[in-house]
Design a protein around this motif. Structure first.
Motif, mmCIF file in Angstrom:
data_model
loop_
_atom_site.group_PDB
_atom_site.id
_atom_site.type_symbol
_atom_site.label_atom_id
_atom_site.label_comp_id
_atom_site.label_asym_id
_atom_site.label_seq_id
_atom_site.Cartn_x
_atom_site.Cartn_y
_atom_site.Cartn_z
ATOM 1 N N THR A 1 57.970 58.309 54.109
ATOM 2 C CA THR A 1 56.647 57.675 54.541
ATOM 3 C C THR A 1 56.726 57.972 56.034
ATOM 4 O O THR A 1 57.677 58.410 56.382
ATOM 5 N N PRO A 2 55.604 57.775 56.699
ATOM 6 C CA PRO A 2 55.422 57.744 58.200
ATOM 7 C C PRO A 2 56.529 57.157 58.975
ATOM 8 O O PRO A 2 57.154 57.380 59.939
ATOM 9 N N ALA A 3 57.040 55.904 58.425
ATOM 10 C CA ALA A 3 58.346 55.212 58.840
ATOM 11 C C ALA A 3 59.620 56.068 59.166
ATOM 12 O O ALA A 3 59.980 55.798 60.114
ATOM 13 N N HIS A 4 59.466 56.988 58.485
ATOM 14 C CA HIS A 4 60.612 57.889 58.320
ATOM 15 C C HIS A 4 60.626 58.642 59.868
ATOM 16 O O HIS A 4 61.509 59.143 60.359
ATOM 17 N N TYR A 5 59.343 58.839 60.445
ATOM 18 C CA TYR A 5 59.150 59.572 61.476
ATOM 19 C C TYR A 5 58.847 58.702 62.939
ATOM 20 O O TYR A 5 58.362 59.312 63.741
ATOM 21 N N GLU A 6 59.026 57.723 62.495
ATOM 22 C CA GLU A 6 58.454 56.732 64.094
ATOM 23 C C GLU A 6 59.118 57.214 65.097
ATOM 24 O O GLU A 6 58.421 57.314 66.391
ATOM 25 N N GLU A 7 60.282 57.184 65.160
ATOM 26 C CA GLU A 7 61.037 57.847 66.504
ATOM 27 C C GLU A 7 60.975 58.968 66.870
ATOM 28 O O GLU A 7 60.748 59.284 68.052
ATOM 29 N N LEU B 1 57.956 60.751 66.389
ATOM 30 C CA LEU B 1 56.564 60.568 66.718
ATOM 31 C C LEU B 1 56.553 59.901 68.268
ATOM 32 O O LEU B 1 55.643 60.517 69.110
ATOM 33 N N ALA B 2 57.451 59.098 68.221
ATOM 34 C CA ALA B 2 57.442 58.350 69.525
ATOM 35 C C ALA B 2 57.674 59.147 70.431
ATOM 36 O O ALA B 2 57.246 59.023 71.749
ATOM 37 N N ALA C 1 55.555 61.681 75.660
ATOM 38 C CA ALA C 1 55.257 62.934 76.438
ATOM 39 C C ALA C 1 53.598 62.819 76.690
ATOM 40 O O ALA C 1 53.262 63.973 77.305
ATOM 41 N N GLY C 2 52.904 62.021 76.067
ATOM 42 C CA GLY C 2 51.485 61.984 76.319
ATOM 43 C C GLY C 2 50.761 62.956 75.048
ATOM 44 O O GLY C 2 49.451 63.071 75.162
ATOM 45 N N TYR C 3 51.505 63.164 73.923
ATOM 46 C CA TYR C 3 50.839 63.990 72.935
ATOM 47 C C TYR C 3 50.489 62.852 71.991
ATOM 48 O O TYR C 3 51.171 62.295 71.450
#
Length: 68
Positions: A15-21, A23-24, A29-31
């Motif tokens: 799920t997106p929760a697995h990638y929170e850190e 993506l943060a 970095a402004g993306y």
């Protein structure tokens, strides 16, 4: 000039929760980022989900809104 959006598509069991850190880091970095859960993940009827239905979902809910 604005930075491109990072679009991430989690795999079949994630799920997106697995990638929170992850993506943060990009966000810091402004993306801008976008990440959606595939319809078949935790689906009540997983046999009804196909590659085609997942692709259509990503097109409609993730990619087209980013292009608009």
């Amino acid at each position: 000039m604005s930075k491109p959006t990072i679009a991430l598509v989690p795999g079949a069991w994630h799920t997106p929760a697995h990638y929170e850190e992850f993506l943060a880091i990009f966000e810091k970095a402004g993306y801008p980022t976008a990440c959606l859960q595939l319809p078949g993940v935790d689906s009540a009827a997983p046999k009804d989900e196909t590659v085609a239905s997942n692709a259509a979902y990503l097109r409609e809910k993730l990619l087209l809104p980013l292009l608009d």
